[in-house]
Each structure stands twice: as structure tokens, then as C-alpha cells.
Design a protein around this motif. Structure first.
Motif, PDB file in Angstrom:
ATOM      1  N   PRO A   1      -2.646   9.776   0.428  1.00  0.00           N
ATOM      2  CA  PRO A   1      -2.290   9.322   1.770  1.00  0.00           C
ATOM      3  C   PRO A   1      -3.499   8.950   2.624  1.00  0.00           C
ATOM      4  O   PRO A   1      -3.434   7.995   3.407  1.00  0.00           O
ATOM      5  CB  PRO A   1      -1.548  10.533   2.354  1.00  0.00           C
ATOM      6  CG  PRO A   1      -0.933  11.192   1.154  1.00  0.00           C
ATOM      7  CD  PRO A   1      -1.943  11.018   0.066  1.00  0.00           C
TER       8      PRO A   1
ATOM      9  N   ILE B   1       0.817  -1.201   0.000  1.00  0.00           N
ATOM     10  CA  ILE B   1       0.000   0.000   0.000  1.00  0.00           C
ATOM     11  C   ILE B   1       0.863   1.267   0.000  1.00  0.00           C
ATOM     12  O   ILE B   1       0.514   2.280  -0.614  1.00  0.00           O
ATOM     13  CB  ILE B   1      -0.969   0.002   1.213  1.00  0.00           C
ATOM     14  CG1 ILE B   1      -1.986   1.133   1.091  1.00  0.00           C
ATOM     15  CG2 ILE B   1      -0.209   0.092   2.520  1.00  0.00           C
ATOM     16  CD1 ILE B   1      -2.971   0.946  -0.016  1.00  0.00           C
ATOM     17  N   ASP B   2       2.037   1.196   0.650  1.00  0.00           N
ATOM     18  CA  ASP B   2       2.919   2.365   0.669  1.00  0.00           C
ATOM     19  C   ASP B   2       3.472   2.645  -0.724  1.00  0.00           C
ATOM     20  O   ASP B   2       3.640   3.809  -1.115  1.00  0.00           O
ATOM     21  CB  ASP B   2       4.060   2.143   1.666  1.00  0.00           C
ATOM     22  CG  ASP B   2       3.566   2.138   3.100  1.00  0.00           C
ATOM     23  OD1 ASP B   2       2.627   2.900   3.396  1.00  0.00           O
ATOM     24  OD2 ASP B   2       4.101   1.365   3.917  1.00  0.00           O
TER      25      ASP B   2
ATOM     26  N   ASP C   1      -6.117   7.528   1.653  1.00  0.00           N
ATOM     27  CA  ASP C   1      -6.607   6.210   1.258  1.00  0.00           C
ATOM     28  C   ASP C   1      -5.835   5.096   1.956  1.00  0.00           C
ATOM     29  O   ASP C   1      -6.336   3.979   2.079  1.00  0.00           O
ATOM     30  CB  ASP C   1      -6.503   6.050  -0.263  1.00  0.00           C
ATOM     31  CG  ASP C   1      -7.329   7.088  -1.010  1.00  0.00           C
ATOM     32  OD1 ASP C   1      -8.418   7.421  -0.514  1.00  0.00           O
ATOM     33  OD2 ASP C   1      -6.881   7.555  -2.068  1.00  0.00           O
ATOM     34  N   ARG C   2      -4.621   5.406   2.386  1.00  0.00           N
ATOM     35  CA  ARG C   2      -3.834   4.439   3.163  1.00  0.00           C
ATOM     36  C   ARG C   2      -4.510   4.132   4.496  1.00  0.00           C
ATOM     37  O   ARG C   2      -4.324   3.053   5.068  1.00  0.00           O
ATOM     38  CB  ARG C   2      -2.420   5.004   3.387  1.00  0.00           C
ATOM     39  CG  ARG C   2      -1.536   4.250   4.364  1.00  0.00           C
ATOM     40  CD  ARG C   2      -1.271   2.834   3.889  1.00  0.00           C
ATOM     41  NE  ARG C   2      -0.448   2.095   4.821  1.00  0.00           N
ATOM     42  CZ  ARG C   2      -0.903   1.525   5.922  1.00  0.00           C
ATOM     43  NH1 ARG C   2      -2.189   1.626   6.231  1.00  0.00           N
ATOM     44  NH2 ARG C   2      -0.117   0.854   6.722  1.00  0.00           N
ATOM     45  N   ASP C   3      -5.294   5.071   4.962  1.00  0.00           N
ATOM     46  CA  ASP C   3      -5.921   4.916   6.281  1.00  0.00           C
ATOM     47  C   ASP C   3      -7.329   4.332   6.223  1.00  0.00           C
ATOM     48  O   ASP C   3      -8.069   4.397   7.202  1.00  0.00           O
ATOM     49  CB  ASP C   3      -5.962   6.276   6.984  1.00  0.00           C
ATOM     50  CG  ASP C   3      -4.565   6.821   7.250  1.00  0.00           C
ATOM     51  OD1 ASP C   3      -3.642   6.003   7.453  1.00  0.00           O
ATOM     52  OD2 ASP C   3      -4.391   8.057   7.247  1.00  0.00           O
TER      53      ASP C   3
ATOM     54  N   MET D   1       0.898   4.519  -2.647  1.00  0.00           N
ATOM     55  CA  MET D   1       0.824   5.916  -2.213  1.00  0.00           C
ATOM     56  C   MET D   1       2.016   6.709  -2.752  1.00  0.00           C
ATOM     57  O   MET D   1       1.856   7.825  -3.270  1.00  0.00           O
ATOM     58  CB  MET D   1       0.793   5.980  -0.693  1.00  0.00           C
ATOM     59  CG  MET D   1       0.637   7.378  -0.117  1.00  0.00           C
ATOM     60  SD  MET D   1       0.590   7.370   1.681  1.00  0.00           S
ATOM     61  CE  MET D   1       2.272   6.861   2.068  1.00  0.00           C
TER      62      MET D   1
END
Length: 324
Positions: free
Chosen positions: A285, A274-275, A287-289, A278
Motif C-alpha cells: 500500500p 495501481i490499485d 508503494d501506491r503513495d 496493490m
């Protein structure tokens, strides 16, 4: 005219609802006495597929032109029965079908070790053993999913509605979650899918709450209509499909956000980076959460409760917006 016993007696009684004293002509087939060919001709007419009622004509319903009707039926049957059963809220659990309970997984490892001992130069067999060992290591998540199912199954919602576990109805991680919920005395739902080869539901689904869908799209819709959280255990293409579909719907706010928990950080960190997404600028960023990781059953449940406490929403309140 005044009512008298005589004219009252002449008024007819109500007719019978489903029978007649004299049958209508069309209720009697033309007799052989009138035409000796009549019985055979009538039989041929009534045996023709085209004479079937439309809703009883499976061949007609399976035609390409009837796809819209099939889509409607696929949606409506499950929707009507879930409402009838009072199923209002769900925790959806996804995960691989190839990860069995630990005793089964490790027994397969031992069998393959024995086979490798007799055929030490068989590279294909060694690969099977390596994969079986990896599956066996992940089989601990079967116990996590089972325990999580027990926790969810013990929760009582308002008006007698339980917060039910919903899975895809198959073996592996889905079986574990249904099994745990069943062991807690809760009803538990399975949304199975019709495939070219017969697929059996796992035995721990409540019999009246196991549904089989023709279309993946309608099955996905029903996964999310009542979902209050998505819990995803290690899995393959099907698991990834459901996960990314849900993340996309939350990302675009097509559905109201719900907690998404990936169980097994080591697995998921390798399954997709996922990183990297991003850093490459293909997601934001924030959407990472949209999800986070967890490892144990109680941790998953506590995280769900904490998420709802932070949002000020009730875990078992109706959603503000249902999926389209």
C-alpha cells in the motif's frame, strides 16, 4: 666562482617551448633520394587505420571490447559539461512524442475527416481518425507542459543556478516543457538518444545543453542525478519505462525519494491500474503513495513545493544520496 658578465653570458637561454632550431631525425621522412619507394611506403603506413591515435579511431572505439570505455564516455561528457554550465538542480519532464500542440493535432483531425468523407467505407482511415481525435483531446496537455516549463524556468536557485527543466529532448510533451522554460528566459536541457534512424532534438533546448547518448542506461542516470521532481505527461513505452524505473528506484530507496506527479488522471488510470497491483499483493500500500495525479501547471508546481515543505527538505539543496 664569482658571477661576472663573461660567465653569465655563457649560460644558455631557455629553450623554446614548441620549436627547435634543428629538427629531430624522426621529424623528417626518409627521402626519395635515399629510397625511391620510401614516400609511398610511408604514406601506406600513415593511412592505415591502425596508425590512428586510439581516441581518434572511431572504428576501434565502436568495437565490442570497447563498450566499457564507451559507457564511461557517455557518462562523463554530459557530467563534465553540466557541471561546467553550473546545472545543479532539475525538474525532469517526460511525456509522449506523438502529442503535438493543439493547432497541429486538430488540423490533422480535420484533414482525416475530409479524407473519410471521400472514402466513407475505408475502415483503416476511420481508425486513423479515431486515434487522431484521441491525440487531439490529449493535446491540451501540451499547453499545460508549456506553462509548467515557464513556471519552473522563472525560479532562480542559489549562486545563480536555475532550477532547470530537463527532458528527453524530443517533440511532443518534452518539446512543450523545453519551450515554456525557454520562453521564460531560462536555460533548459535535453538528453537525446542515438537511434538507428536519425532523431532530431526539439528547437527549444539551450544549444550548449543538448546532449546525445549512445546508451539508454546512461541517459536514465543523468535524468536522475540532479532531479528534484519527476513530472510525467501521457506517453507510451518510453514514458512508461522512465516512470517505472524511477518508481522502482524510489521504492527500493536506491535513490532519495522525490515527488512523482502524473499529469492526466483519466489517462493514467487506464494506462496502468495501481490499485489492481496493490490488491494482487505485488506492491505494498505504501508503494501506491509514491506518486499522485495533477491536471494543471500551477497545481503541479504547488504540489512540488508542498511536498518539500512537508519533508523539511530544500528544493534546491544537494541530494543526500546520488544515484549509483
Amino acid at each position: 666562482m664569482a658571477r661576472t658578465p663573461e660567465n653569465t653570458a655563457r649560460k644558455p637561454l631557455p629553450v623554446r617551448e614548441d620549436t627547435r632550431e634543428v629538427e629531430l631525425p624522426e621529424c623528417m621522412p626518409k627521402s626519395e633520394r635515399e629510397d625511391e619507394q620510401a614516400p609511398e611506403l610511408i604514406r601506406r603506413i600513415m593511412d592505415s587505420p591502425n596508425y590512428r591515435l586510439a581516441d581518434e579511431d572511431v572504428d576501434f572505439l565502436n568495437e565490442d571490447e570497447m563498450r566499457g570505455t564507451r559507457l564511461m564516455l557517455d557518462y562523463q561528457k554530459a557530467e563534465s559539461l553540466l557541471r561546467e554550465q553550473g546545472i545543479a538542480h532539475s525538474i525532469v519532464v517526460f511525456g509522449g512524442t506523438r502529442i503535438p500542440e493543439p493547432s497541429v493535432a486538430w488540423a490533422r483531425v480535420e484533414r482525416l475527416k475530409a479524407e473519410c468523407a471521400t472514402c466513407p467505407n475505408d475502415t483503416g482511415l476511420k481508425q486513423k481518425l479515431s486515434i487522431a481525435e484521441r491525440v487531439a483531446e490529449k493535446s491540451r496537455y501540451y499547453d499545460v507542459a508549456r506553462e509548467f516549463g515557464r513556471i519552473v524556468g522563472a525560479q532562480e536557485g542559489p549562486h545563480g543556478n536555475r532550477l532547470v527543466v530537463v527532458t528527453g529532448g524530443g517533440p511532443g510533451m518534452m518539446e512543450a516543457a523545453n519551450r515554456g522554460a525557454s520562453e521564460s528566459g531560462s536555460r533548459t536541457v535535453g538528453l537525446n538518444i542515438n537511434l538507428p534512424r536519425e532523431q532530431f532534438p526539439n528547437p527549444y533546448i539551450t544549444p550548449d545543453l543538448c546532449f546525445r547518448f549512445r546508451y539508454f542506461a546512461l541517459r536514465k542516470l543523468h535524468f536522475l542525478l540532479r532531479a528534484r521532481a519527476l513530472v510525467v505527461f501521457p506517453g507510451g513505452y518510453g514514458t512508461l519505462d522512465e516512470l517505472f524505473e524511477t518508481l522502482t528506484l524510489i521504492q527500493t530507496r536506491k535513490i532519495h525519494p522525490v515527488p512523482v506527479i502524473l499529469v492526466g488522471e483519466e489517462y493514467w488510470s487506464r494506462a496502468f491500474d495501481i490499485d489492481f497491483l496493490m490488491e494482487e499483493g505485488v506492491i505494498d500500500p505504501e508503494d501506491r503513495d509514491l506518486f499522485w495525479f495533477a491536471e494543471e501547471a500551477q497545481e503541479i508546481w504547488d504540489d512540488i513545493l508542498r511536498w518539500y515543505a512537508r519533508t523539511g527538505r530544500n528544493l534546491v539543496a544537494p541530494p543526500e544520496r546520488r544515484p549509483e
